[in-house]
Design a protein around this motif. Structure first.
Motif, PDB file in Angstrom:
ATOM      1  N   PHE A  70      50.937  46.656  26.840  1.00 52.50           N
ATOM      2  CA  PHE A  70      49.560  46.843  27.283  1.00 52.50           C
ATOM      3  C   PHE A  70      49.579  47.629  28.582  1.00 52.50           C
ATOM      4  CE2 PHE A  70      48.733  42.279  25.557  1.00 52.50           C
ATOM      5  CZ  PHE A  70      48.748  42.743  24.262  1.00 52.50           C
ATOM      6  N   GLY A  71      48.783  48.690  28.684  1.00 51.24           N
ATOM      7  CA  GLY A  71      48.738  49.427  29.943  1.00 51.24           C
ATOM      8  C   GLY A  71      48.073  50.771  29.839  1.00 51.24           C
ATOM      9  N   ASP A  72      48.504  51.657  30.741  1.00 57.58           N
ATOM     10  CA  ASP A  72      47.934  53.001  30.854  1.00 57.58           C
ATOM     11  C   ASP A  72      48.968  54.100  30.712  1.00 57.58           C
ATOM     12  OD1 ASP A  72      45.327  52.051  31.390  1.00 57.58           O
ATOM     13  OD2 ASP A  72      45.841  51.744  33.486  1.00 57.58           O
ATOM     14  N   GLY A  73      50.188  53.775  30.347  1.00 62.21           N
ATOM     15  CA  GLY A  73      51.234  54.778  30.211  1.00 62.21           C
ATOM     16  C   GLY A  73      52.493  54.344  30.926  1.00 62.21           C
ATOM     17  N   GLU A  74      53.457  55.237  30.976  1.00 65.20           N
ATOM     18  CA  GLU A  74      54.757  54.929  31.573  1.00 65.20           C
ATOM     19  C   GLU A  74      54.604  54.444  33.012  1.00 65.20           C
ATOM     20  OE1 GLU A  74      57.658  58.026  31.155  1.00 65.20           O
ATOM     21  OE2 GLU A  74      57.183  58.312  29.036  1.00 65.20           O
ATOM     22  N   GLY A  75      55.272  53.343  33.327  1.00 62.15           N
ATOM     23  CA  GLY A  75      55.287  52.827  34.686  1.00 62.15           C
ATOM     24  C   GLY A  75      54.125  51.925  35.050  1.00 62.15           C
ATOM     25  N   ASN A  76      53.106  51.817  34.209  1.00 64.37           N
ATOM     26  CA  ASN A  76      51.959  50.939  34.450  1.00 64.37           C
ATOM     27  C   ASN A  76      51.658  50.154  33.198  1.00 64.37           C
ATOM     28  OD1 ASN A  76      51.426  51.562  37.102  1.00 64.37           O
ATOM     29  ND2 ASN A  76      49.871  53.084  36.646  1.00 64.37           N
ATOM     30  N   SER A  77      52.401  49.066  32.966  1.00 63.13           N
ATOM     31  CA  SER A  77      52.161  48.284  31.758  1.00 63.13           C
ATOM     32  C   SER A  77      52.754  46.894  31.851  1.00 63.13           C
ATOM     33  CB  SER A  77      52.725  49.010  30.531  1.00 63.13           C
ATOM     34  OG  SER A  77      54.137  49.007  30.539  1.00 63.13           O
ATOM     35  N   VAL A  90      65.573  38.910  25.597  1.00 63.28           N
ATOM     36  CA  VAL A  90      64.139  39.045  25.343  1.00 63.28           C
ATOM     37  C   VAL A  90      63.523  39.150  26.728  1.00 63.28           C
ATOM     38  CG1 VAL A  90      62.064  37.922  24.441  1.00 63.28           C
ATOM     39  CG2 VAL A  90      64.238  37.688  23.216  1.00 63.28           C
ATOM     40  N   ARG A  91      62.657  40.118  26.934  1.00 62.63           N
ATOM     41  CA  ARG A  91      62.111  40.362  28.273  1.00 62.63           C
ATOM     42  C   ARG A  91      60.605  40.560  28.232  1.00 62.63           C
ATOM     43  NH1 ARG A  91      65.008  44.804  31.620  1.00 62.63           N
ATOM     44  NH2 ARG A  91      66.303  42.983  32.052  1.00 62.63           N
ATOM     45  N   VAL A  92      59.927  39.945  29.196  1.00 64.60           N
ATOM     46  CA  VAL A  92      58.547  40.300  29.494  1.00 64.60           C
ATOM     47  C   VAL A  92      58.581  41.003  30.844  1.00 64.60           C
ATOM     48  CG1 VAL A  92      57.993  38.035  30.478  1.00 64.60           C
ATOM     49  CG2 VAL A  92      56.162  39.517  29.695  1.00 64.60           C
ATOM     50  N   SER A  93      57.937  42.154  30.898  1.00 62.36           N
ATOM     51  CA  SER A  93      57.992  42.987  32.093  1.00 62.36           C
ATOM     52  C   SER A  93      56.591  43.428  32.489  1.00 62.36           C
ATOM     53  CB  SER A  93      58.853  44.226  31.823  1.00 62.36           C
ATOM     54  OG  SER A  93      58.767  45.138  32.896  1.00 62.36           O
ATOM     55  N   TYR A  94      56.339  43.397  33.772  1.00 61.91           N
ATOM     56  CA  TYR A  94      55.072  43.844  34.339  1.00 61.91           C
ATOM     57  C   TYR A  94      55.422  44.953  35.321  1.00 61.91           C
ATOM     58  CZ  TYR A  94      50.670  43.371  37.015  1.00 61.91           C
ATOM     59  OH  TYR A  94      49.479  43.585  37.656  1.00 61.91           O
TER      60      TYR A  94
END
Length: 183
Positions: A70-77, A90-94
Motif C-alpha cells: 500500500f502506498g504511493d510508489g517506491e520508498g513510500n509504502s 516474512v517481513r512487514v515494512s513501512y
C-alpha cells in the motif's frame, strides 16, 4: 468506529487473478506470479490504525514477492512480503522517504500449507506488529502515521511498488481477505 472491507467487495480487479476452490479453504483468489494482482481503492489507507489478515498458501518462495503493498510508489509504502532478504524472513515494512521500519519473522513463509498472516498498525501506541498463525512474531515502533506519510494511490494485493520485484507466485489467498480499519 470500525469498518470492515472484505475480499473482492473492495477490490478493483484490473489483473489476471482467478477464483478457484481449495479443499481446505473453499473459495480462494489465485495469483499466477506474472501479471496477476488486485488494485484496492485509496480509502484502504485513509486511516492510521488497522489490521490486515489473510490466509495464504504459497507453492514457492521468491524474494520480495508481496502479499500486499500500500502506498504511493517506491520508498513510500507499507508492505508484507513472504520472503524478505537479509535476513530471509516474512517481513512487514513501512517505508517513508526510503527510510524503512520493519518487523521480521525468523524464517520465510512455509510453502504448500495454509498460513494465517496478520499485520496490525496501532497509531495510538505507535506500534506495527506481525502475527503468523495467530502467534505474535515481532513488533516495532512507528515514527509517523500512515496518513501523514502517503495518500495510498497505489494499493495492491500481489504486486509491489517496485518494478524490479516479482509478483506473487502461485499463491492462493483465501477469501474473504479482511482489512479492518479503526477510525
Amino acid at each position: 468506529m470500525q469498518r470492515s472491507l472484505v475480499g473482492s467487495e473492495m477490490c478493483i480487479r484490473d489483473s489476471n487473478t482467478t477464483k478457484t476452490t481449495d479443499s481446505e479453504r473453499g473459495s480462494v483468489a489465485y495469483f499466477n506470479g506474472n501479471n496477476a494482482y488486485m488494485k484496492l481503492p485509496s480509502s484502504v489507507t485513509d486511516t492510521d490504525s488497522f489490521t490486515f489478515m489473510a490466509w495464504v498458501k504459497s507453492s514457492e518462495n521468491r524474494s520480495w514477492e508481496r502479499i500486499f503493498d500500500f502506498g504511493d510508489g517506491e520508498g513510500n509504502s507499507l508492505f508484507l512480503t513472504t520472503h524478505g532478504y537479509t535476513p530471509e524472513c516474512v517481513r512487514v515494512s513501512y517505508a517513508v522517504n526510503s527510510e524503512e521500519i520493519k518487523a521480521d519473522s525468523d524464517s520465510i513463509l512455509t510453502t504448500g500449507h495454509w498460513v494465517n498472516l496478520a499485520v496490525t498498525i496501532d497509531a495510538v501506541n505507535k506500534k506495527m506488529a506481525l502475527y503468523i498463525n495467530g502467534e505474535f512474531v515481532s513488533q516495532t515502533a512507528l515514527t509517523s502515521n500512515l496518513t501523514d506519510s502517503f495518500k495510498g494511490t497505489k494499493n495492491y494485493l500481489g504486486k509491489s511498488q517496485y518494478d524490479a520485484d516479482v509478483n506473487l507466485s502461485l499463491i492462493h489467498i483465501s477469501e474473504p481477505t479482511r482489512l479492518r480499519c479503526i477510525s
